[in-house]
Write an enzyme that holds these catalytic residues in place. Structure first.
Site, PDB file in Angstrom:
ATOM      1  N   ARG A  58       0.806  -1.213   0.000  1.00 29.46           N
ATOM      2  CA  ARG A  58       0.000   0.000   0.000  1.00 29.46           C
ATOM      3  C   ARG A  58       0.847   1.274   0.000  1.00 29.46           C
ATOM      4  NH1 ARG A  58      -4.901  -0.409   3.947  1.00 29.46           N
ATOM      5  NH2 ARG A  58      -3.219  -0.282   5.448  1.00 29.46           N
ATOM      6  N   GLU A  95       5.004  -9.482  14.764  1.00 31.15           N
ATOM      7  CA  GLU A  95       4.353  -9.863  16.015  1.00 31.15           C
ATOM      8  C   GLU A  95       4.254 -11.384  16.123  1.00 31.15           C
ATOM      9  OE1 GLU A  95       0.339  -8.731  18.522  1.00 31.15           O
ATOM     10  OE2 GLU A  95       0.722  -7.791  16.596  1.00 31.15           O
TER      11      GLU A  95
END
Length: 170
Positions: A58, A95
């Site tokens: 993006r 994560e």
């Protein structure tokens, strides 16, 4: 312009418990899209930039527009295995797991003044990895630009020493 009204929350995407900031409504609205591009440009218009680096995927929406306005080159940083020529790569922690980013070895030259652009600054891992790649190639990072910054995730901490600018904060 209040860009937040063009950013929708999508619950549980891409994983359970995540609230994804979807910029598709902003991209679909011609006026909002143009104003966001101008606002991102205004964050750095007085800086000398040779290359604008956009992060997959993006970051590719606005980075080429900024490069054109700045009369600079556009450099994509992509996930592993997507670039066709010789690459420099870095792996970094996510994560849940890890990922790898790549840049063409010949895309940044020593001393190039570089703008890093991505849509969202969250934990800062992807942007920090991109900065590492650029620095390895001899580029000088002038600024890291983001459409959205998720302040509560403290991504700025991983970008210490870099100038950071974001249009929208959550």
């Amino acid at each position: 312009m209040d860009f937040k009204k063009y950013i929708r929350d999508v619950n549980d995407f891409p994983n359970q418990g995540v609230v994804f900031k979807d910029i598709t409504p902003l991209l679909l609205d011609a006026e909002a899209f143009q104003k966001a591009a101008h606002a991102l440009y205004d964050l750095l218009k007085d800086k000398k930039i040779a290359k604008v680096v956009g992060l997959e995927s993006r970051g590719f929406f606005f980075a080429p527009l900024l490069a054109a306005k700045l009369n600079a080159g556009f450099v994509p940083i992509r996930k592993q295995g997507k670039l066709p020529y010789q690459v420099e790569r870095v792996s970094y922690a996510l994560e849940y797991g890890s990922d790898t980013l790549e840049i063409h070895k010949d895309s940044i030259h020593p001393g190039d003044k570089v703008l890093v652009h991505d849509d969202v600054l969250a934990t800062g891992g992807t942007a920090a990895a991109a900065c590492e790649l650029i620095t390895r190639l001899g580029g000088e990072i002038v600024q890291c630009n983001f459409l959205i910054e998720l302040d509560f995730l403290n991504g700025r901490n991983k970008l210490k020493g870099h100038n950071i600018a974001s249009l929208v904060h959550y």
